[in-house]
Structures are given as C-alpha cells and as structure tokens.
Design an enzyme around this catalytic site. Sequence first.
Site, PDB file in Angstrom:
ATOM      1  N   ARG A   1       0.859  -1.200   0.000  1.00 37.40           N
ATOM      2  CA  ARG A   1       0.000   0.000   0.000  1.00 37.40           C
ATOM      3  C   ARG A   1       0.890   1.244   0.000  1.00 37.40           C
ATOM      4  NH1 ARG A   1      -5.399  -0.341   2.928  1.00 37.40           N
ATOM      5  NH2 ARG A   1      -4.638   1.511   3.989  1.00 37.40           N
TER       6      ARG A   1
ATOM      7  N   ASP B   1       2.324   5.046  -0.308  1.00 32.01           N
ATOM      8  CA  ASP B   1       1.854   6.340   0.172  1.00 32.01           C
ATOM      9  C   ASP B   1       1.675   7.318  -0.987  1.00 32.01           C
ATOM     10  OD1 ASP B   1       1.886   5.535   2.824  1.00 32.01           O
ATOM     11  OD2 ASP B   1       3.919   6.266   3.178  1.00 32.01           O
TER      12      ASP B   1
ATOM     13  N   TYR C   1      12.160  -2.030  -3.253  1.00 32.17           N
ATOM     14  CA  TYR C   1      12.000  -0.624  -3.614  1.00 32.17           C
ATOM     15  C   TYR C   1      13.328  -0.053  -4.081  1.00 32.17           C
ATOM     16  CZ  TYR C   1       7.374  -0.154  -1.375  1.00 32.17           C
ATOM     17  OH  TYR C   1       6.049  -0.264  -1.044  1.00 32.17           O
TER      18      TYR C   1
ATOM     19  N   ARG D   1      11.458   5.586   3.534  1.00 28.92           N
ATOM     20  CA  ARG D   1      11.829   7.000   3.425  1.00 28.92           C
ATOM     21  C   ARG D   1      12.541   7.501   4.680  1.00 28.92           C
ATOM     22  NH1 ARG D   1       7.441  10.721   2.197  1.00 28.92           N
ATOM     23  NH2 ARG D   1       5.835   9.227   2.803  1.00 28.92           N
TER      24      ARG D   1
END
Length: 299
Positions: free
Chosen positions: A76, A78, A139, A227
């Site tokens: 999910r 952001d 990622y 992040r």
Amino acid sequence: MSGEDSGDRAAGPAADGGEGPAPGFVRVRLDLSYDGAGFSGWARQRARRTVQGEIEDALRTVTRSAETYELTVAGRTDAGVHARGQVAHADLPAEVWAAHRDKLLRRLAGRLPHDVRVWRAAEAPAGFNARFSAVWRRYAYRVTDHPGGVDPLLRGHVLWHDWTLDVDAMNDASARLLGEHDFAAYCKRREGATTIRTLQRLDWARGDDGVVTGTVRADAFCHNMVRSLVGALLFVGDGHRGPEWPAKVLAAGVRDSAVHVVRPHGLTLEEVGYPPDDLLAARNRQARNKRTLPGSSCC
C-alpha cells in the site's frame, strides 16, 4: 493510510479463512505500474484520487458490473510514491471472468488514466494472496547530488540532495541495519501493528548519469520505513553523521527527530517476490501471524 468507499463492494470473500476465493469466484492476479504524483496513495479514500479507486472503478466499468470488486495489494504505497512492479488481486465471479478475460487488458487500457497501467491479468494459482503470499518487496530510491540539480526529465522520480554524497559511507551504514529487527525508530506507528521486519538488502550505487540509487528489500515494510531509512543514510552520506549512527537509532527503538522522512517522489516499488506455487498457501497463513523478536513478549 486507510481508505473509505461509499459504494457497494464485492470482494468475493474466501470460504477458507482468506486463502482463496469463495465458491463461484476466480482469483485474478493483476500486475501493474503507476506514476504516484497524481495520487493520494494506493488505498481508496472518499473524495481523493487513489490508485485502488481508479482501477476498481475501471474494472467495474469494463466488466459492466453493478458491484465493485475490491483489490488486495502487495504494497500500500503512500501519496506520491511510484510503482513499476506492483501486484494486486481481485476475486471475480467465474462468469464475469469467463466473459471478459480475453479482452480485459485492452479494455482497461482504454478506460484507465494514463498514469496507471495494468500489464497482466491472469487466474492466480491456488493459495495466492497478493499481500500475504509475498516473501519480499523491493523498492528503489533515487537521488542526485549534482550541483546543478535534477535532470528536468527525471524531476518527478529523483530527489535533489544539495550536499555531495559518499556512497561508500552510506553502504557501510546500511550493512549494519540488515537482518530482523524492530524498526520502530524508523516507522510511523499504527494501532495494533508490529514494526518487526526482516531487512534483506540495503545498498547504494552511483550510476553513470550520477544518480545514486538505493535498493531496499524486505519481507514487508511498515509505514514510512523506507523513506525514514533513506533520510538517515543521506545524513551519513553528506557527512552530518557517522556510519554507526543509523544503527544506534535503530537500537534505541524510538523516533529520533534528526531522522527526516524524505520526499516520496524518489521512491518506486520495483518488484514483489513470491514463493513457488506449492508454497503460496503456507506463506499466506504464515504472514498473517503477528511477529515478535526472540525474548520479547507479544501484545
């Protein structure tokens, strides 16, 4: 980030505790990508544009259905985060799948906006769950320290960092974070959710174009984890902190005000990994268990 939806929804609820579709339904795996700039994240929300909302609406339209078939997603993402290798599934009535399967991709391409694409739609193997069967998510975070800034053609996908980065120092710091840990110091806490994760890969490389790419792979990620890790490692790369600092923050187990959550546009979900088909159901069951570290108490 939770989503809301006021319409009727048909998720094809599983009759076996969530491991598969209900009788009369077919589980369909969707492989997709999107540019996150124009979305308020993945999850459907009232009065906000989301990836889930766009795909569910398009799927309802092209199958001429009165109901919305709810998507389950591997990651999910952001608001502002991109995806190249996202995976989702929907449980469709068998008659709907039979009627539309051959032309579904082309019809979705004609209905979806240009910043989201579905590249593959196929019946999933037994035991498959886009979220719970996954064994890792990979990622990439892209940043440049070029004194002139970001290439205008890459500005929506690369962060500009106004300090020269030492990639070797960033890799030194990254290696100290690998393994299974409680990443509470790098996560935004959510009620009832664990912050224990297994970080399988974290490393940095500078390309010929000067863009520094961080590759991050874990069994799963908690909210803002990638992040926040990137923010800490950029502080190491530009010399504001030593290579030992991110691991000390991790060990402390609490949020550190010096750790900045970097902007989302540099982050892309590149790939989701799944086990062989005969292990999908077992992984699906295992991933639903709340984890604890050895020696810790649950709940």
